[in-house]
Motif scaffolding. Structure first.
Motif, mmCIF file in Angstrom:
data_model
loop_
_atom_site.group_PDB
_atom_site.id
_atom_site.type_symbol
_atom_site.label_atom_id
_atom_site.label_comp_id
_atom_site.label_asym_id
_atom_site.label_seq_id
_atom_site.Cartn_x
_atom_site.Cartn_y
_atom_site.Cartn_z
ATOM 1 N N HIS A 80 -11.851 7.963 46.049
ATOM 2 C CA HIS A 80 -12.802 7.455 47.039
ATOM 3 C C HIS A 80 -12.627 5.955 47.284
ATOM 4 C CE1 HIS A 80 -15.292 11.105 47.694
ATOM 5 N NE2 HIS A 80 -14.701 11.453 46.568
ATOM 6 N N ILE A 171 -21.513 1.353 45.847
ATOM 7 C CA ILE A 171 -21.078 0.809 47.137
ATOM 8 C C ILE A 171 -22.085 -0.254 47.541
ATOM 9 C CG2 ILE A 171 -20.624 1.313 49.566
ATOM 10 C CD1 ILE A 171 -20.064 4.247 48.687
ATOM 11 N N GLN A 174 -23.809 -3.856 53.862
ATOM 12 C CA GLN A 174 -24.714 -3.492 54.947
ATOM 13 C C GLN A 174 -24.000 -2.481 55.832
ATOM 14 O OE1 GLN A 174 -27.842 -5.426 55.394
ATOM 15 N NE2 GLN A 174 -28.200 -3.504 56.499
ATOM 16 N N PHE A 175 -24.439 -1.222 55.807
ATOM 17 C CA PHE A 175 -23.748 -0.189 56.563
ATOM 18 C C PHE A 175 -24.735 0.663 57.348
ATOM 19 C CE2 PHE A 175 -21.155 -0.848 52.659
ATOM 20 C CZ PHE A 175 -20.082 -1.460 53.263
ATOM 21 N N ASP A 176 -24.219 1.615 58.119
ATOM 22 C CA ASP A 176 -25.112 2.541 58.812
ATOM 23 C C ASP A 176 -25.733 3.490 57.791
ATOM 24 O OD1 ASP A 176 -25.117 1.641 61.449
ATOM 25 O OD2 ASP A 176 -23.179 2.556 61.846
ATOM 26 N N ILE A 179 -24.510 6.938 55.065
ATOM 27 C CA ILE A 179 -23.089 7.308 54.955
ATOM 28 C C ILE A 179 -22.579 7.036 53.538
ATOM 29 C CG2 ILE A 179 -20.793 7.155 55.987
ATOM 30 C CD1 ILE A 179 -22.044 6.171 58.564
ATOM 31 N N GLU A 183 -21.657 9.814 50.357
ATOM 32 C CA GLU A 183 -20.423 9.796 49.565
ATOM 33 C C GLU A 183 -20.737 9.816 48.068
ATOM 34 O OE1 GLU A 183 -17.505 6.853 50.616
ATOM 35 O OE2 GLU A 183 -16.066 7.642 49.168
ATOM 36 N N LYS A 186 -21.300 13.294 47.163
ATOM 37 C CA LYS A 186 -20.018 14.021 47.167
ATOM 38 C C LYS A 186 -19.266 13.766 45.863
ATOM 39 C CE LYS A 186 -16.428 16.098 49.421
ATOM 40 N NZ LYS A 186 -15.809 16.846 48.330
ATOM 41 N N TYR A 301 -25.027 15.044 56.824
ATOM 42 C CA TYR A 301 -23.717 14.633 56.292
ATOM 43 C C TYR A 301 -23.270 15.549 55.159
ATOM 44 C CZ TYR A 301 -24.733 10.334 58.932
ATOM 45 O OH TYR A 301 -25.031 9.438 59.918
ATOM 46 N N LEU A 304 -21.717 18.601 56.463
ATOM 47 C CA LEU A 304 -20.316 18.394 56.858
ATOM 48 C C LEU A 304 -19.405 18.384 55.625
ATOM 49 C CD1 LEU A 304 -20.989 15.634 59.522
ATOM 50 C CD2 LEU A 304 -20.034 17.908 59.988
ATOM 51 N N PHE A 305 -19.902 17.876 54.522
ATOM 52 C CA PHE A 305 -19.138 17.890 53.269
ATOM 53 C C PHE A 305 -19.129 19.278 52.617
ATOM 54 C CE2 PHE A 305 -20.087 13.108 52.272
ATOM 55 C CZ PHE A 305 -19.083 12.718 53.143
ATOM 56 N N SER B 422 -13.596 14.805 54.037
ATOM 57 C CA SER B 422 -14.018 15.743 53.008
ATOM 58 C C SER B 422 -12.894 16.731 52.689
ATOM 59 C CB SER B 422 -15.271 16.458 53.498
ATOM 60 O OG SER B 422 -15.702 17.393 52.570
ATOM 61 N N TRP B 425 -10.306 14.743 50.613
ATOM 62 C CA TRP B 425 -10.758 14.551 49.224
ATOM 63 C C TRP B 425 -10.587 15.855 48.445
ATOM 64 C CZ3 TRP B 425 -15.861 11.903 51.133
ATOM 65 C CH2 TRP B 425 -15.656 10.518 51.295
ATOM 66 N N ALA B 431 -8.667 8.893 49.971
ATOM 67 C CA ALA B 431 -8.971 8.578 51.364
ATOM 68 C C ALA B 431 -10.237 7.735 51.475
ATOM 69 C CB ALA B 431 -9.139 9.869 52.161
ATOM 70 N N TYR B 435 -17.972 2.858 56.729
ATOM 71 C CA TYR B 435 -19.340 3.393 56.639
ATOM 72 C C TYR B 435 -20.152 3.018 57.870
ATOM 73 C CZ TYR B 435 -18.071 3.980 51.730
ATOM 74 O OH TYR B 435 -17.445 4.341 50.567
ATOM 75 N N ARG B 436 -19.552 3.222 59.057
ATOM 76 C CA ARG B 436 -20.222 2.912 60.320
ATOM 77 C C ARG B 436 -20.151 4.148 61.191
ATOM 78 N NH1 ARG B 436 -23.135 -1.409 59.715
ATOM 79 N NH2 ARG B 436 -23.206 -1.680 61.962
#
Lengths: 497, 497
Positions: A80, A171, A174-176, A179, A183, A186, A301, A304-305, B422, B425, B431, B435-436
């Motif tokens: 990751h 992590i 400053q991110f959205d 997300i 991770e 995950k 999210y 999706l994972f 995903s 991984w 990978a 994070y946007r």
């Protein structure tokens, strides 16, 4: 690399006799080592012949298992994109003291020997926040695997020690929304799946949702943290008992407790999130609404994972630490080990974490915040489970990686052995020999069987004359003459994974 | 695994802007990190914003270098058939206190918080001896890489810290003379050669020879250890100065000092051993004769290993620690780094060790001895040298192992990115993604250049329709469409070492 040999037929562990000249190195069964690690009666003879309470030595077989676990965890963290950092075991006492609430009493303090007042770190998260603030780092994805120290009540068979490893992935930046949070989940999912420790469930909640629930149930903010610690017991006791602690010890009104009970017994997935978003009272609370909105995003999210099957939105999850501000995470094993009475392994949480957006700011002179989210893998508990499982199965683990034993069949050939083993080492082959001038061939072969060494390179007078080495397969006992200059290549060819 | 990128053309280090939304993770040049590690002025703003005196954080680039060094050392230890063990950082104070003579004052003691009196370990050798006695192990070949603690005067630019790593390899057991001792020297030779830190010399002596020399020069046994510590300065000052310390401070007669001088200025190989074996006075001393006989044997074995070219029998080598009983070893670098004035790295010893046959017996309730010999690699000094060298060369080091960046060229494709990463991984590919929700393609490509990520997997609307992924080589900028189900295999194929 690590080969686990099945020794169903093995009898008593083979031990070196005291000072027996060419005796084999120690290759104890795990069972023996577990007993020694738990502090055997022998240790009490010499008063200093023990490790401090709640700590233990790691024997070679335990280290082999531990290395395998670390390799799985580190491989995932690197997959990751995380970089490694390290911080000192010692920190300034002042820096640590305000960060853990009640738990500060568990911090090991160093004696004042002149100079700074120091303490041993309690976790890796607070030092990480100190590291970010001190170095003005606003953006990093890092892992850190290291020992931490807590003057806690040890429960060593359950993997609770005073010195233990944490495996942290965080992590910062400053991110959205959600997300990086997704991770982290995950990662927990990947590691627990790869370690094959049995079925697990990853519970998630959000501090903002909890705060909202408490608020609409009429609980003052001053009682929030103490309520969280009571609530955390819901995975060990039924609601009725938790409720009576809230009403009795914590002085909550029965009505408020009942209102809380309606919420905190809920758990589910996207359906529950949607239901709570429609909840007339909760949806009016600003914090709860934010938390629920983010939880919905998180589940999108996670869908999706493809990992929602093992994730449960659980309103009873509170987690003790003060510094969490948003998502909180805790993974538990569903199938407990249940072997032999007193030795049974009872483990609960095997990973935990969450979002802590305010911690770095407490260190920054200007209070600048660096949002962070991270998870910590409970490697000691996982280690306990796997150690007990291997013991129960009678599994023996190789503690070295030696590929070939350099042996001589006659006397007066020490020089030949030293010369040959030196050639093999220089060619990168993992090789051992007995530290005796004239060991018996049988002893040398026996050592290979004891240690799981697959090959023997035998060099006698005839082989020296012919410029060959006799390569013996320990398992099949087949022997072939190999030209000396081709030996390293042949060993490598035979042991190709 | 670790790729060192040459950045001769690099200007100022690229730093993330504070809280810049999709900014790259920190990839500082080593130079910046060296300054931060040495305790920058910034750290003094917040009073707790520092690490304790003599300790430091390790930044990702430093960790990458450290991991490379450890890998070399561990690979060598495993090549020689060693198993790993671990012992606690904390030991009972009583156990440590009597083992280091004068140096005991450098031991970190913990505060008495109730319970046992504890201290931090000072080295790995005494805990190893405690481990052997406590577990009644008479036969083991082990390595141990871990931190130790000394309240010493730090000299951080020379790699001397209060918290630092030791890398120890030891062989315990009753064996034929000098065979394990010779292997220890072979190991030091292999590691120093493989690390490519420049020309080195491994000095050897024997405590029994030293004792013999002192005895025939008429020095009472009570002065032996203090004489050793004076003698140890011979590599830093000329004999005249050492002599005057012996006569002045230590109260030796000038005649005795001159007699010692005749011996301790000698160094050489097999010739010197033969010469001393013929020495009329020394050969009469029982201990010295034993030591010389073993030294001769050692050189015979080292000749078979082909490493005598870098070994010097040096009668001035004394080594401070009390517990050595036979062979003593110290490796020094011959070519010092000598770059820019104040930052020049002055290092002396990079490995040391010896035989300590009595230490385990001091722990055993019945005084049973377990003969031991071992070496310790001075990894911190080697780290300092290589760190400064990389800094001087402007070398940049990759801090992560990410193989591919998952990127999108248009907006509203976060789901596509999450789904693809995903899959990667789960296929074991390393990978990363931003994070946007909607990062610009240029930012995503820039991140790859900053972090040294070799490949980009681009998934846009067209690629989604076609069931392909555009795989871009960051260096050549070539792009090829790859069927989605073949992507992981293609990435693996391209990055095959």
């Amino acid at each position: 690399m690590l080969r686990v040999l099945s020794v169903a037929a093995a009898a008593a562990p083979r031990l070196p006799r005291p000072c027996a000249p060419p005796g084999p190195l120690l290759l104890g069964l795990l069972s023996r080592q577990v007993r020694a690690a738990a502090g055997s009666a022998d240790a009490e003879r010499g008063s200093v012949l023990k490790t401090p309470k709640g700590t233990r030595d790691h024997h070679p077989a335990q280290m082999a298992l531990r290395e395998r676990l670390f390799r799985t965890v580190v491989t995932c963290f690197k997959r990751h994109g995380a970089a490694a950092i390290d911080t000192p075991v010692l920190e300034l006492r002042e820096m640590l003291m305000e960060k853990y609430g009640d738990n500060s009493k568990l911090i090991y303090e160093l004696q004042d020997q002149g100079g700074e007042l120091l303490a041993l770190r309690y976790d890796l998260t607070v030092p990480f926040a100190r590291y970010l603030a001190m170095n003005k780092i606003t953006n990093i994805k890092r892992y850190h695997i290291a020992k931490v120290y807590r003057r806690d009540n040890p429960a060593m068979t359950r993997g609770r020690y005073r010195e233990f490893y944490q495996c942290d992935f965080d992590i910062a930046g400053q991110f959205d929304p959600m997300i990086p949070d997704a991770e982290c989940l995950k990662i927990v999912h990947e590691i627990l799946s790869e370690l094959q420790i049995g079925d697990f469930l990853i519970k998630v909640n959000d501090r903002r949702i909890l705060n909202g629930v408490f608020a609409i149930c009429g609980i003052p903010e001053s009682k929030l943290l103490t309520m969280c610690s009571t609530l955390d017991k819901l995975d060990k006791m039924p609601w009725e008992e938790v409720r009576s602690e809230m009403v009795g010890e914590k002085g909550l009104s029965p009505e408020a407790a009942d209102r809380i009970g309606e919420y905190v017994q809920l758990h589910g997935g996207m359906d529950l999130i949607e239901q709570l978003l429609q909840d007339p009272k909760l949806s009016q609370n600003k914090l709860a609404k934010e938390g629920l909105g983010d939880m919905k995003l998180l589940f999108e999210y996670l869908t999706l994972f493809g990992i929602t099957g093992k994730i449960s939105f659980d309103l009873s999850l509170a987690r003790g630490l003060d510094y969490y501000t948003g998502l909180i995470i805790e993974a538990v094993l569903l199938q407990q080990e249940n072997d032999h009475g007193e030795e049974s392994v009872s483990v609960g949480s095997v990973a935990g974490g969450g979002r802590y957006d305010g911690l770095v700011g407490t260190f920054d002179p200007k209070g600048r915040k660096v949002p962070c989210v991270g998870v910590s893998i409970g490697i000691e508990r996982i280690f306990s489970i796997l150690e007990h499982r291997m013991k129960a199965a009678g599994e023996k683990v190789r503690t070295t990686e030696t590929q070939v034993m350099v042996a001589t069949p006659q006397k007066h050939l020490l020089s030949a052995r030293l010369k040959l083993i030196s050639e093999l080492w220089d060619a990168g082959i993992k090789a051992e020999m007995m530290y005796r001038k004239d060991p018996k061939l049988l002893k040398q072969l026996q050592y290979c069987e004891d240690m799981g060494i697959p090959l023997v390179a035998i060099i006698g007078e005839q082989e020296l004359r012919d410029g060959v080495v006799k390569l013996r397969d320990v398992a099949t006992r087949e022997e072939v003459d190999i030209p000396r200059e081709e030996l390293a290549a042949e060993i490598r060819r035979r042991l190709k994974p």
